[in-house]
Every structure is written in structure tokens, then in C-alpha cells.
Write a protein that holds these residues in place. Structure first.
Motif, PDB file in Angstrom:
ATOM      1  N   CYS A  97       0.830  -1.212   0.000  1.00  5.12           N
ATOM      2  CA  CYS A  97       0.000   0.000   0.000  1.00  5.12           C
ATOM      3  C   CYS A  97       0.862   1.259   0.000  1.00  5.12           C
ATOM      4  CB  CYS A  97      -0.929   0.000   1.213  1.00  5.12           C
ATOM      5  SG  CYS A  97      -2.262  -1.222   1.114  1.00  5.12           S
ATOM      6  N   TRP A  98       1.962   1.233   0.744  1.00  4.22           N
ATOM      7  CA  TRP A  98       2.863   2.400   0.780  1.00  4.22           C
ATOM      8  C   TRP A  98       3.519   2.616  -0.576  1.00  4.22           C
ATOM      9  CZ3 TRP A  98       8.270   2.592   0.222  1.00  4.22           C
ATOM     10  CH2 TRP A  98       8.827   3.838   0.490  1.00  4.22           C
ATOM     11  N   VAL A  99       3.926   1.524  -1.243  1.00  5.60           N
ATOM     12  CA  VAL A  99       4.566   1.638  -2.564  1.00  5.60           C
ATOM     13  C   VAL A  99       3.578   2.203  -3.580  1.00  5.60           C
ATOM     14  CG1 VAL A  99       5.541   0.335  -4.489  1.00  5.60           C
ATOM     15  CG2 VAL A  99       6.284  -0.159  -2.154  1.00  5.60           C
ATOM     16  N   VAL A 100       2.331   1.707  -3.565  1.00  2.33           N
ATOM     17  CA  VAL A 100       1.311   2.206  -4.494  1.00  2.33           C
ATOM     18  C   VAL A 100       1.048   3.685  -4.253  1.00  2.33           C
ATOM     19  CG1 VAL A 100      -1.126   2.050  -5.119  1.00  2.33           C
ATOM     20  CG2 VAL A 100       0.214  -0.037  -4.841  1.00  2.33           C
ATOM     21  N   GLN A 101       0.928   4.077  -2.989  1.00  2.00           N
ATOM     22  CA  GLN A 101       0.680   5.474  -2.658  1.00  2.00           C
ATOM     23  C   GLN A 101       1.842   6.353  -3.086  1.00  2.00           C
ATOM     24  OE1 GLN A 101      -2.191   6.550  -1.437  1.00  2.00           O
ATOM     25  NE2 GLN A 101      -1.538   8.692  -1.450  1.00  2.00           N
ATOM     26  N   SER A 102       3.075   5.879  -2.890  1.00  2.00           N
ATOM     27  CA  SER A 102       4.258   6.650  -3.296  1.00  2.00           C
ATOM     28  C   SER A 102       4.321   6.800  -4.803  1.00  2.00           C
ATOM     29  CB  SER A 102       5.527   5.961  -2.785  1.00  2.00           C
ATOM     30  OG  SER A 102       5.515   5.854  -1.384  1.00  2.00           O
ATOM     31  N   ARG A 103       3.946   5.733  -5.498  1.00  2.00           N
ATOM     32  CA  ARG A 103       3.944   5.788  -6.965  1.00  2.00           C
ATOM     33  C   ARG A 103       2.939   6.814  -7.458  1.00  2.00           C
ATOM     34  NH1 ARG A 103       4.712   2.095 -11.274  1.00  2.00           N
ATOM     35  NH2 ARG A 103       4.505   3.319 -13.192  1.00  2.00           N
ATOM     36  N   LEU A 104       1.781   6.885  -6.831  1.00  2.00           N
ATOM     37  CA  LEU A 104       0.759   7.840  -7.238  1.00  2.00           C
ATOM     38  C   LEU A 104       1.218   9.275  -7.015  1.00  2.00           C
ATOM     39  CD1 LEU A 104      -2.508   6.153  -5.926  1.00  2.00           C
ATOM     40  CD2 LEU A 104      -1.693   6.271  -8.273  1.00  2.00           C
ATOM     41  N   LYS A 105       1.915   9.516  -5.917  1.00  2.00           N
ATOM     42  CA  LYS A 105       2.379  10.871  -5.615  1.00  2.00           C
ATOM     43  C   LYS A 105       3.414  11.346  -6.629  1.00  2.00           C
ATOM     44  CE  LYS A 105       1.525  10.754  -0.622  1.00  2.00           C
ATOM     45  NZ  LYS A 105       2.138  10.776   0.733  1.00  2.00           N
ATOM     46  N   ARG A 106       4.189  10.392  -7.191  1.00  2.00           N
ATOM     47  CA  ARG A 106       5.236  10.769  -8.139  1.00  2.00           C
ATOM     48  C   ARG A 106       4.720  10.886  -9.566  1.00  2.00           C
ATOM     49  NH1 ARG A 106       8.379   6.871  -5.304  1.00  2.00           N
ATOM     50  NH2 ARG A 106       8.139   5.431  -7.064  1.00  2.00           N
ATOM     51  N   THR A 107       3.461  10.428  -9.820  1.00  2.00           N
ATOM     52  CA  THR A 107       2.908  10.461 -11.174  1.00  2.00           C
ATOM     53  C   THR A 107       2.179  11.779 -11.400  1.00  2.00           C
ATOM     54  OG1 THR A 107       2.605   8.069 -11.076  1.00  2.00           O
ATOM     55  CG2 THR A 107       1.451   9.258 -12.826  1.00  2.00           C
ATOM     56  N   PRO A 108       2.602  12.600 -12.375  1.00  2.00           N
ATOM     57  CA  PRO A 108       1.916  13.871 -12.654  1.00  2.00           C
ATOM     58  C   PRO A 108       0.479  13.636 -13.094  1.00  2.00           C
ATOM     59  CG  PRO A 108       4.051  13.760 -13.760  1.00  2.00           C
ATOM     60  CD  PRO A 108       3.759  12.396 -13.248  1.00  2.00           C
ATOM     61  N   PRO A 109      -0.441  14.547 -12.740  1.00  2.00           N
ATOM     62  CA  PRO A 109      -1.852  14.392 -13.107  1.00  2.00           C
ATOM     63  C   PRO A 109      -2.074  14.202 -14.601  1.00  2.00           C
ATOM     64  CG  PRO A 109      -1.584  16.176 -11.523  1.00  2.00           C
ATOM     65  CD  PRO A 109      -0.217  15.770 -11.936  1.00  2.00           C
ATOM     66  N   MET A 110      -1.354  14.980 -15.471  1.00  2.00           N
ATOM     67  CA  MET A 110      -1.535  14.863 -16.908  1.00  2.00           C
ATOM     68  C   MET A 110      -1.144  13.470 -17.397  1.00  2.00           C
ATOM     69  SD  MET A 110      -2.531  16.383 -19.630  1.00  2.00           S
ATOM     70  CE  MET A 110      -2.499  18.117 -19.177  1.00  2.00           C
ATOM     71  N   GLU A 111       0.016  12.974 -16.894  1.00  2.00           N
ATOM     72  CA  GLU A 111       0.481  11.652 -17.297  1.00  2.00           C
ATOM     73  C   GLU A 111      -0.490  10.576 -16.815  1.00  2.00           C
ATOM     74  OE1 GLU A 111       4.218   8.639 -16.333  1.00  2.00           O
ATOM     75  OE2 GLU A 111       4.395  10.796 -15.912  1.00  2.00           O
ATOM     76  N   MET A 112      -1.062  10.785 -15.633  1.00  2.00           N
ATOM     77  CA  MET A 112      -2.001   9.826 -15.079  1.00  2.00           C
ATOM     78  C   MET A 112      -3.239   9.714 -15.961  1.00  2.00           C
ATOM     79  SD  MET A 112      -3.454   9.750 -11.198  1.00  2.00           S
ATOM     80  CE  MET A 112      -1.789   9.899 -10.584  1.00  2.00           C
ATOM     81  N   GLY A 113      -3.728  10.843 -16.446  1.00  2.00           N
ATOM     82  CA  GLY A 113      -4.895  10.835 -17.309  1.00  2.00           C
ATOM     83  C   GLY A 113      -4.632  10.115 -18.610  1.00  2.00           C
ATOM     84  N   LEU A 114      -3.442  10.337 -19.196  1.00  2.00           N
ATOM     85  CA  LEU A 114      -3.093   9.654 -20.427  1.00  2.00           C
ATOM     86  C   LEU A 114      -2.974   8.157 -20.221  1.00  2.00           C
ATOM     87  CD1 LEU A 114      -0.390  12.128 -21.801  1.00  2.00           C
ATOM     88  CD2 LEU A 114      -2.706  11.793 -22.673  1.00  2.00           C
TER      89      LEU A 114
END
Length: 275
Positions: free
Chosen positions: A244-261
Motif C-alpha cells: 500500500c505504501w509503494v502504491v501510494q508513493s507511486r501515485l504521488k510521483r505520477t503527474p496528473p496529466m500523465e495519469m490521465g493519459l
């Protein structure tokens, strides 16, 4: 299995499978809980993991069956000794039968997720049957043994039948993370307890032998079983928190624009898979 190595080998297998299940189910739950984490997994990726898992279980089961049959003192596919008029090495045959049902579970899981031609819940049903068969064989595996020998194997039955019941409940409640993590912890318990049985009945050179008729040893080994269960629950908890910590850390490092794509790409891939 009548040796330390014979208990350490299946113990290691159940330990690896239990840790794998704990990590896999924790990851899937963490990504389902966070809607923004949809790009970290997809139905296609999940199917690939299930196919790899089924193929691995099938492969190890076949290796186990061949090992039980063709070791130095194995029956080599001879079930009955006609010259001596008795069954030939039934212990090896029982162990091979146990591996057979886990092989069936792995093969069915491979079929379900690779072809999609069988009901999805069939993989959990066959896994439950495999655990039940393992426990059923061990239940009638202890005739004429010493008191402590019988007791350590009876304790093993709790984790085996618990795994069978948990997998059966998953047939009707698939995706329930509590059942999935409980199955992982019971699998870990089974793995560590196989190792413990090896140390009790076949202590490696340099270790003192256990008195198999001492009642105080039975009291200690029962308490030790509870410690093993606590350790398995702790291991699953650590894996869950880490994932859960790794997933949360990965999300924080992913920019919103890249996440949408990424989410758009994943949806397109899933649509193609469904077609």
C-alpha cells in the motif's frame, strides 16, 4: 517426505506461494481502493499474472509427483509388490496424490484465465478441493506413529482445512480481500509448520533429538504453533502495508496529466481485450 529435506521442500513452496498471494492481493486491493491507481494494473495484466501463477503451480506439482516416484527409494510407478504381496511405498503414493490435486488446481486456473472458456470461480473451487484432499490424506497418514509425531501433523491439519474453507468461501465472495489475505496467512502457516515438523522429527545434525513421548513437548509444540500463526499474520500485515505504501508513493510521483493519459490507454487496452 520422510526426512528433513522432504519437509523443507514443500514448506518452502508454501512459504513462497503465501508471500506471493499476500503481495498480489494487497496490490490489487490497493489499486482498487484508489481510483487514480487504475493505470497501475489492468484486466489483461491480472489475467497474465493468473496464467503465470497457474503454470507455476502446475509445474511444481509435476516436479513433486516425479520426485516422489523416482527418488532413490521411490516406487517408480509400482503400486503393488506381487512378489511380497503388499502395497508398495504407499507414503510416496499419498504424497504424489497430494501433488496431483494441486496440479489439477494449477491446470484449471491456467485454463480459466488463458482461454476464458470455463467459469471464473472454478479456479477457487479446485484450489479448495486441492487443500481439502491434502488434509484428507494427512488425516489418515498417521497410524501407528509416536504421540508427538501424530500431534505435529494434527496441528498442520488446522491450517490445511482452514485454507480449504477459505478458498471455498472465495467461490462465492471473489475479491474479498479479508478472505484472500487469510488464505495467504494460512498458506504461510502451513509453510513454516512444515519446516518446524522437519526440525522436530528429523533434526539436522548437531540438533538434539526430541522425546516423541514427552507430554511437555506436546504442550510446547502447541504453543509454538500459535506463535507460527502470529508470525504468519505479521508477515501478511507487513506485506500489505509495504504494498500500500509503494502504491501510494507511486501515485504521488505520477503527474496528473500523465495519469490521465495512462488511464485512457488502459481503457483502450481493456476494450481490445474484451473484444
Amino acid at each position: 517426505m520422510g526426512s528433513f529435506k522432504g519437509h523443507a521442500l514443500p514448506g518452502s513452496f508454501f512459504l513462497i506461494v503465501g508471500l506471493w498471494w499476500a503481495g498480489k492481493f494487497s496490490f490489487w486491493y490497493a489499486t482498487r481502493r484508489k481510483k487514480s491507481a487504475g493505470h497501475l494494473t489492468s484486466r489483461a495484466a491480472q489475467r497474465r499474472l493468473e496464467v503465470i501463477e497457474g503454470a507455476t503451480i502446475l509445474s511444481f506439482s509435476v516436479i513433486g509427483m516425479l520426485a516422489e516416484q523416482f527418488v532413490a527409494d521411490g516406487p517408480r510407478l509400482h503400486l503393488y509388490d506381487y512378489s511380497g504381496h503388499h502395497w508398495d511405498r504407499l507414503m510416496n503414493w499419498q504424497h504424489a496424490t497430494m501433488y496431483l490435486f494441486f496440479g489439477l488446481a494449477g491446470g484449471i486456473s491456467l485454463t480459466v484465465h488463458a482461454t476464458g472458456s470455463a467459469p471464473l470461480a472454478l479456479d477457487r473451487l479446485l484450489l479448495s478441493v486441492a487443500f481439502f484432499t491434502e488434509g484428507f490424506l494427512f488425516l489418515y497418514h498417521l497410524h501407528g506413529r509416536a504421540m508427538l509425531d501424530v500431534h505435529v501433523h494434527q496441528l498442520l491439519l488446522y491450517s490445511i482445512f482452514g485454507g480449504a474453507l477459505t478458498a471455498f468461501l472465495e467461490v462465492f465472495h471473489r475479491g474479498n480481500v479479508l478472505l484472500e489475505l487469510l488464505r495467504a496467512s494460512l498458506c504461510l502457516l502451513q509453510g513454516t509448520w512444515f519446516w518446524q515438523i522437519g526440525f522436530v522429527l528429523y533434526p539436522p545434525s548437531g540438533f538434539a533429538e526430541w522425546d516423541l513421548k514427552d507430554h511437555s513437548n506436546m504442550m510446547f509444540i502447541t504453543m509454538c504453533y500459535c506463535w507460527h500463526f502470529a508470525v504468519s499474520l505479521l508477515m501478511v500485515t507487513v506485506v500489505y502495508c509495504t504494498v500500500c505504501w509503494v502504491v501510494q508513493s507511486r501515485l504521488k510521483r505520477t503527474p496528473p496529466m500523465e495519469m490521465g493519459l495512462l488511464k485512457t490507454t488502459e481503457k483502450e487496452q481493456e476494450s481490445e481485450d474484451e473484444i
